[in-house]
Design a protein around this motif. Structure first.
Motif, PDB file in Angstrom:
ATOM      1  N   THR A 131     -22.270 -18.151   0.071  1.00 19.52           N
ATOM      2  CA  THR A 131     -22.683 -16.950  -0.664  1.00 19.52           C
ATOM      3  C   THR A 131     -22.962 -17.427  -1.999  1.00 19.52           C
ATOM      4  O   THR A 131     -22.699 -18.584  -2.497  1.00 19.52           O
ATOM      5  CB  THR A 131     -21.642 -15.879  -0.824  1.00 19.52           C
ATOM      6  OG1 THR A 131     -20.667 -16.236  -1.480  1.00 19.52           O
ATOM      7  CG2 THR A 131     -21.252 -15.405   0.667  1.00 19.52           C
ATOM      8  N   ASP A 132     -23.922 -16.564  -2.688  1.00 14.98           N
ATOM      9  CA  ASP A 132     -24.260 -16.903  -4.236  1.00 14.98           C
ATOM     10  C   ASP A 132     -22.870 -17.140  -5.154  1.00 14.98           C
ATOM     11  O   ASP A 132     -22.832 -18.005  -5.745  1.00 14.98           O
ATOM     12  CB  ASP A 132     -25.177 -15.990  -4.727  1.00 14.98           C
ATOM     13  CG  ASP A 132     -26.505 -16.056  -4.311  1.00 14.98           C
ATOM     14  OD1 ASP A 132     -26.968 -17.114  -3.472  1.00 14.98           O
ATOM     15  OD2 ASP A 132     -27.265 -14.899  -4.264  1.00 14.98           O
ATOM     16  N   ASP A 133     -21.831 -16.269  -4.793  1.00 15.88           N
ATOM     17  CA  ASP A 133     -20.730 -16.184  -5.542  1.00 15.88           C
ATOM     18  C   ASP A 133     -19.935 -17.452  -5.492  1.00 15.88           C
ATOM     19  O   ASP A 133     -19.500 -18.076  -6.204  1.00 15.88           O
ATOM     20  CB  ASP A 133     -19.876 -14.973  -5.065  1.00 15.88           C
ATOM     21  CG  ASP A 133     -18.674 -14.764  -6.065  1.00 15.88           C
ATOM     22  OD1 ASP A 133     -18.715 -14.885  -7.272  1.00 15.88           O
ATOM     23  OD2 ASP A 133     -17.627 -14.637  -5.558  1.00 15.88           O
ATOM     24  N   GLN A 134     -19.958 -18.074  -4.036  1.00 15.29           N
ATOM     25  CA  GLN A 134     -19.279 -19.319  -3.778  1.00 15.29           C
ATOM     26  C   GLN A 134     -19.967 -20.453  -4.407  1.00 15.29           C
ATOM     27  O   GLN A 134     -19.433 -21.386  -5.042  1.00 15.29           O
ATOM     28  CB  GLN A 134     -19.240 -19.431  -2.291  1.00 15.29           C
ATOM     29  CG  GLN A 134     -18.153 -18.359  -1.525  1.00 15.29           C
ATOM     30  CD  GLN A 134     -18.272 -18.655   0.098  1.00 15.29           C
ATOM     31  OE1 GLN A 134     -19.496 -18.607   0.510  1.00 15.29           O
ATOM     32  NE2 GLN A 134     -17.061 -18.483   0.608  1.00 15.29           N
ATOM     33  N   GLU A 149     -22.695 -20.861   5.845  1.00 13.83           N
ATOM     34  CA  GLU A 149     -23.730 -20.573   4.676  1.00 13.83           C
ATOM     35  C   GLU A 149     -22.806 -19.824   3.431  1.00 13.83           C
ATOM     36  O   GLU A 149     -21.801 -19.169   3.749  1.00 13.83           O
ATOM     37  CB  GLU A 149     -24.791 -19.588   5.150  1.00 13.83           C
ATOM     38  CG  GLU A 149     -25.784 -19.370   4.016  1.00 13.83           C
ATOM     39  CD  GLU A 149     -26.891 -18.325   4.391  1.00 13.83           C
ATOM     40  OE1 GLU A 149     -27.567 -18.116   3.540  1.00 13.83           O
ATOM     41  OE2 GLU A 149     -27.377 -18.402   5.627  1.00 13.83           O
TER      42      GLU A 149
END
Length: 178
Positions: free
Chosen positions: A119-122, A117
């Motif tokens: 992350t939002d940052d990735q 999954e």
């Protein structure tokens, strides 16, 4: 499939031109996309192929099912499709219309499948990198597939970037097998 696209192209271009002139690209895209999904339904396809049902009633049925407040121009467009017995082309018309809109607005929808999954940052960093590379505003949809082992697969239109471990292993197996 190419035949459907050929038949749908003039209608999609006409709809796109009308939407541009009325400055209602989003409204037209919304109605056409929903109508395309409705017309792709097996039961609706059978109804559209039924010569015993009045063509204008077919158009009204599809428009009513979109649950939108369609403008007069949109209603007229659907009536023209009905007159020419082209309501079955709605899925292809919607696809072409959305392609023309994305080209005009310089946007692209990208699917990213990752082994883990993101992350939002990735996701944000990946969207920014792809936006720079493709020179487009990127809308990213991420999903997870543990069978990739590691890495990602990026898909947009006919462009596929396979940077997954599974993809690399498959390439190695092909190279060793030849």
């Amino acid at each position: 499939m190419a035949e459907l696209r050929t038949l749908a192209r003039p209608y999609a271009k006409a709809a796109f031109k009308a939407a541009q002139e009325q400055q209602q690209l989003a409204d037209w895209a919304n109605v056409l996309t929903m109508a395309g999904h409705i017309a792709a339904n097996d039961v609706i396809r059978q109804l559209l192929a039924n010569p015993g049902v009045d063509e204008s009633k077919k158009a009204e049925l599809i428009l009513g099912a979109t649950e939108t407040d369609a403008s007069e121009a949109v209603r007229n467009f659907f009536l023209i499709l009905a007159e020419n017995r082209r309501l079955a082309l709605l899925p292809e018309i919607a696809t072409l219309f959305n392609t023309y809109r994305a080209e005009l607005e310089r946007t692209v929808d990208i699917e990213v499948t990752a082994a883990f999954e993101l992350t939002d940052d990735q996701q944000q960093k990946l969207a920014q990198a792809l936006s720079t590379k493709l020179d487009r505003k990127v809308s990213l949809a991420a999903s997870q597939d543990k069978s990739l082992i590691g890495g990602v697969i990026v898909r947009t239109g006919d462009l596929v970037i396979d940077a997954s471990v599974r993809g690399k292993l498959n390439k190695m197996a092909d190279a060793l097998g030849s």
